[in-house]
Structure formats: structure tokens, C-alpha cells
Design a protein around this motif. Structure first.
Motif, mmCIF file in Angstrom:
data_model
loop_
_atom_site.group_PDB
_atom_site.id
_atom_site.type_symbol
_atom_site.label_atom_id
_atom_site.label_comp_id
_atom_site.label_asym_id
_atom_site.label_seq_id
_atom_site.Cartn_x
_atom_site.Cartn_y
_atom_site.Cartn_z
ATOM 1 N N THR A 184 2.992 14.487 8.016
ATOM 2 C CA THR A 184 3.571 14.862 9.300
ATOM 3 C C THR A 184 3.742 13.632 10.180
ATOM 4 N N ILE A 185 4.741 13.670 11.037
ATOM 5 C CA ILE A 185 4.904 12.699 12.116
ATOM 6 C C ILE A 185 5.387 13.483 13.328
ATOM 7 N N GLY A 186 4.615 13.469 14.405
ATOM 8 C CA GLY A 186 4.925 14.293 15.566
ATOM 9 C C GLY A 186 5.454 13.501 16.741
ATOM 10 N N GLY A 187 6.738 13.250 16.771
ATOM 11 C CA GLY A 187 7.350 12.573 17.906
ATOM 12 C C GLY A 187 7.344 11.064 17.828
ATOM 13 N N SER A 188 6.504 10.499 16.983
ATOM 14 C CA SER A 188 6.348 9.049 16.961
ATOM 15 C C SER A 188 7.450 8.317 16.201
ATOM 16 N N LEU A 189 8.299 9.047 15.471
ATOM 17 C CA LEU A 189 9.423 8.368 14.810
ATOM 18 C C LEU A 189 10.266 7.605 15.813
ATOM 19 N N ASN A 190 10.327 8.103 17.047
ATOM 20 C CA ASN A 190 11.161 7.462 18.061
ATOM 21 C C ASN A 190 10.653 6.083 18.456
ATOM 22 N N GLU A 191 9.369 5.814 18.261
ATOM 23 C CA GLU A 191 8.826 4.509 18.648
ATOM 24 C C GLU A 191 8.167 3.786 17.483
ATOM 25 N N ILE A 192 8.520 4.197 16.268
ATOM 26 C CA ILE A 192 7.854 3.696 15.074
ATOM 27 C C ILE A 192 8.250 2.255 14.729
ATOM 28 N N GLY A 193 9.397 1.801 15.256
ATOM 29 C CA GLY A 193 9.876 0.462 14.911
ATOM 30 C C GLY A 193 10.881 0.555 13.782
ATOM 31 N N ASP A 194 10.528 0.053 12.616
ATOM 32 C CA ASP A 194 11.421 0.064 11.453
ATOM 33 C C ASP A 194 11.404 1.465 10.840
ATOM 34 N N LEU A 195 12.341 2.285 11.259
ATOM 35 C CA LEU A 195 12.386 3.676 10.808
ATOM 36 C C LEU A 195 12.569 3.770 9.305
ATOM 37 N N ASP A 196 13.497 2.992 8.741
ATOM 38 C CA ASP A 196 13.801 3.110 7.319
ATOM 39 C C ASP A 196 12.607 2.721 6.454
ATOM 40 N N ALA A 197 11.874 1.677 6.848
ATOM 41 C CA ALA A 197 10.686 1.282 6.089
ATOM 42 C C ALA A 197 9.612 2.361 6.163
ATOM 43 N N CYS A 198 9.465 2.986 7.326
ATOM 44 C CA CYS A 198 8.512 4.080 7.473
ATOM 45 C C CYS A 198 8.882 5.237 6.556
ATOM 46 N N LEU A 199 10.147 5.632 6.540
ATOM 47 C CA LEU A 199 10.574 6.748 5.703
ATOM 48 C C LEU A 199 10.397 6.432 4.226
ATOM 49 N N ARG A 200 10.629 5.196 3.823
ATOM 50 C CA ARG A 200 10.406 4.821 2.420
ATOM 51 C C ARG A 200 8.931 4.935 2.053
ATOM 52 N N GLU A 201 8.049 4.571 2.983
ATOM 53 C CA GLU A 201 6.614 4.702 2.723
ATOM 54 C C GLU A 201 6.212 6.170 2.611
ATOM 55 N N VAL A 202 6.761 7.010 3.476
ATOM 56 C CA VAL A 202 6.493 8.443 3.376
ATOM 57 C C VAL A 202 6.915 8.958 2.006
ATOM 58 N N ARG A 203 8.110 8.572 1.572
ATOM 59 C CA ARG A 203 8.591 9.004 0.249
ATOM 60 C C ARG A 203 7.672 8.498 -0.853
ATOM 61 N N ARG A 204 7.190 7.290 -0.727
ATOM 62 C CA ARG A 204 6.318 6.715 -1.772
ATOM 63 C C ARG A 204 5.020 7.497 -1.925
ATOM 64 N N ILE A 205 4.397 7.883 -0.801
ATOM 65 C CA ILE A 205 3.087 8.519 -0.912
ATOM 66 C C ILE A 205 3.174 10.015 -1.173
ATOM 67 N N LEU A 206 4.363 10.623 -1.023
ATOM 68 C CA LEU A 206 4.499 12.056 -1.248
ATOM 69 C C LEU A 206 4.497 12.388 -2.735
ATOM 70 N N ALA A 207 3.777 13.451 -3.084
ATOM 71 C CA ALA A 207 3.847 13.997 -4.436
ATOM 72 C C ALA A 207 5.230 14.596 -4.675
ATOM 73 N N ARG A 208 5.543 14.855 -5.937
ATOM 74 C CA ARG A 208 6.881 15.380 -6.268
ATOM 75 C C ARG A 208 7.167 16.688 -5.546
ATOM 76 N N ASP A 209 6.121 17.499 -5.354
ATOM 77 C CA ASP A 209 6.305 18.762 -4.645
ATOM 78 C C ASP A 209 5.811 18.669 -3.202
ATOM 79 N N GLY A 210 5.703 17.454 -2.679
ATOM 80 C CA GLY A 210 5.210 17.254 -1.326
ATOM 81 C C GLY A 210 6.218 17.665 -0.267
ATOM 82 N N ARG A 211 5.724 17.797 0.949
ATOM 83 C CA ARG A 211 6.553 18.241 2.062
ATOM 84 C C ARG A 211 6.313 17.339 3.263
#
Length: 276
Positions: A184-211
Motif C-alpha cells: 500500500t501507499i497512502g497519498g505519498s506517491l505525490n511526494e515520493i520523488g522518483d515515481l517510476d523507480a518507486c513503482l518498479r520497486e513495488v513490482r519487484r517485491i510483489l508476489a505474482r498474485d500480489g496486490r
């Protein structure tokens, strides 16, 4: 932090496994102090129950600098967060409604590792910990600001829930690949800095059936809203249209499954596989 998190921790420098040393635990089993060591030579201290993967604070923006202030951490969930979504959505949006949506969309009752990125005072982390009380799993809250994490830990302990807290970057999460059943990320995407790098990290740590469930603020539609957002953007806060935000999710390998918009507030559920 708690022992349940240790198997899923990884060194953000080399992605190696970490060993716990010099650990001191309290009566509830929380690791109060110690050190996490990697074979690459990196050492990450645990102080006051919080594992630190960052070292001295180096906030790159005014928004992130503000979050390093103890006064901000004290005021965030007391003075701002309870009313924020009602003000921003233009309709009644209390905690109960928000947290019910987040825990339902992430299917928290599946259990497993739940990661609350940029957790601030740990609002989502506590809700997730409550939701997985009766299933195997653990919740970890991650933020760059130690004052926020201190407040989050105190609130979790007061609520009687087990949440591990880490001081780390959203663009370099100290979590094993494919380990998380939910993020989860609650509102902090707006001030996260490098959005694309953050999203890639989220994808990396998520399981195949993750949400992955987020709450994000969109670009304002009114002249007043656009003016206010233009002013605060100088402090490091970014806003996107729904189309741009969802395009960047897809580019990171996160495929939107569901979204709901309330004023400028957008809730999104994304998964590592495209909808069938």
C-alpha cells in the motif's frame, strides 16, 4: 521490528540476505536494538525498534524535509489526516470508509507479508495488522523520516498490533523480490520523488498474485486548485492526470484492475498481471 520480518529482509546495496546480531528484545518480542549485517560488509543498525537503512537524513525536497520535523510527525494524524480526504474529495470520507476500502481491495485476510510504503504515522499499516490478526502474516511500514516512524511505532504499540518499521527509501526497498502479498501507499506517491523507480520497486517485491493499492491526489480541475498545486509543486509535490498515472503504473509492470475517483482523490488497485 519483529523476527517474523527477518526472512524477507534483503540488503538494499547488494540484495543479499541479512543476519541479525547483538539483538535485544522487549517482553513482547519486539527487537529493540541490534544490527543487521550483510556479507557485502553493509551494517544496518536497529535503534528504538526501527531498522535504519539510510544513515543521516538527506531529504532532497522541501516536502520531504518537512516530514523530518518532529512537529510534522506529531500533527500529521492528529490535525491533518482525519479530515484530509473529506476536504479533498468534497464528500464525507472518514477513516472507516478509507481503511475498509484499502483492506478489502488488497484482500488483507489472505495474510502473507504486507508492506506499507511511505507509511508516515502508519495508518494503513495498523489497519492491515488488524485485518491479518487471525491469519499467518506480518506487516512492515517503511518511511524515510525517523520522526514519522517513531510516531507510527508508538501508535502501533498503543493499538496492540505488531508492525515492523524500517527507515528506507521507496526507490530501494530492503525487501526480497516477490515476497509481498500486498503493498500500500497512502497519498505519498505525490511526494515520493522518483515515481517510476518507486513503482518498479513495488513490482519487484510483489508476489505474482500480489496486490498494490494506492491513494493518490490528481491534478486539480479548477483554476484555484491548479494554482494551489502549482505553488506546492515547488516543494517537491507532484500531481498527475488519471491517464498519466495509470500509464506509468503499466510501464512499471503494474496493471490497474480497479479504480475509484472522489474529487481529486484516486484509489487504484493494480496487480503484476494484466486483467483477464
Amino acid at each position: 521490528m519483529y523476527d517474523a520480518l527477518l526472512p524477507d529482509l534483503r540488503c538494499p546495496t547488494c540484495a543479499g540476505a541479512l543476519d541479525l546480531g547483538d539483538a535485544r528484545r522487549d517482553a513482547a518480542g519486539e527487537i529493540i536494538s541490534g544490527a543487521l549485517r550483510c556479507a557485502c560488509g553493509a551494517v544496518y543498525p536497529i535503534r528504538d525498534g526501527i531498522a535504519d537503512f539510510l544513515g543521516p537524513p538527506r531529504p532532497p525536497t522541501i516536502a520531504q524535509l518537512t516530514n523530518e520535523l518532529p512537529a510534522t510527525a506529531w500533527a500529521y494524524e492528529r490535525l491533518w489526516r482525519p479530515f484530509a480526504l473529506t476536504l479533498l474529495s468534497g464528500e464525507s470520507f472518514p477513516y472507516q470508509r478509507e481503511l475498509a476500502l484499502v483492506t478489502e481491495w488488497i484482500e488483507a485476510t489472505r495474510g502473507g507479508l504486507m508492506v506499507d510504503v511511505a507509511c508516515s504515522n502508519g495508518l494503513y499499516a495498523r489497519a492491515l495488522a488488524q485485518a491479518i490478526r487471525h491469519v499467518p502474516g506480518h506487516v512492515v511500514g517503511i518511511d524515510h523520516a525517523r520522526p514519522m516512524l517513531r510516531e507510527a511505532r508508538q501508535r502501533a504499540r498503543a493499538a496492540g498490533v505488531r508492525v515492523s518499521y524500517l527507515r528506507a527509501s521507496a526507490q530501494s526497498l530492503p525487501v526480497a523480490s516477490s515476497a509481498a502479498s500486498g503493498v500500500t501507499i497512502g497519498g505519498s506517491l505525490n511526494e515520493i520523488g522518483d515515481l517510476d523507480a518507486c513503482l518498479r520497486e513495488v513490482r519487484r517485491i510483489l508476489a505474482r498474485d500480489g496486490r498494490f493499492v494506492t491513494m493518490t491526489l490528481l491534478k486539480g480541475q479548477s483554476a484555484v486548485g491548479r494554482t494551489v498545486q502549482h505553488i506546492v509543486s515547488a516543494g517537491g509535490i507532484a500531481f498527475w492526470s488519471p491517464e498519466e498515472l495509470l500509464r506509468r503504473f503499466r510501464a512499471a509492470g503494474l496493471y490497474p484492475q480497479r479504480d475509484e475517483q472522489y474529487g481529486i482523490v484516486l484509489f487504484t488497485l493494480a496487480c503484476p498481471s494484466s486483467p483477464s
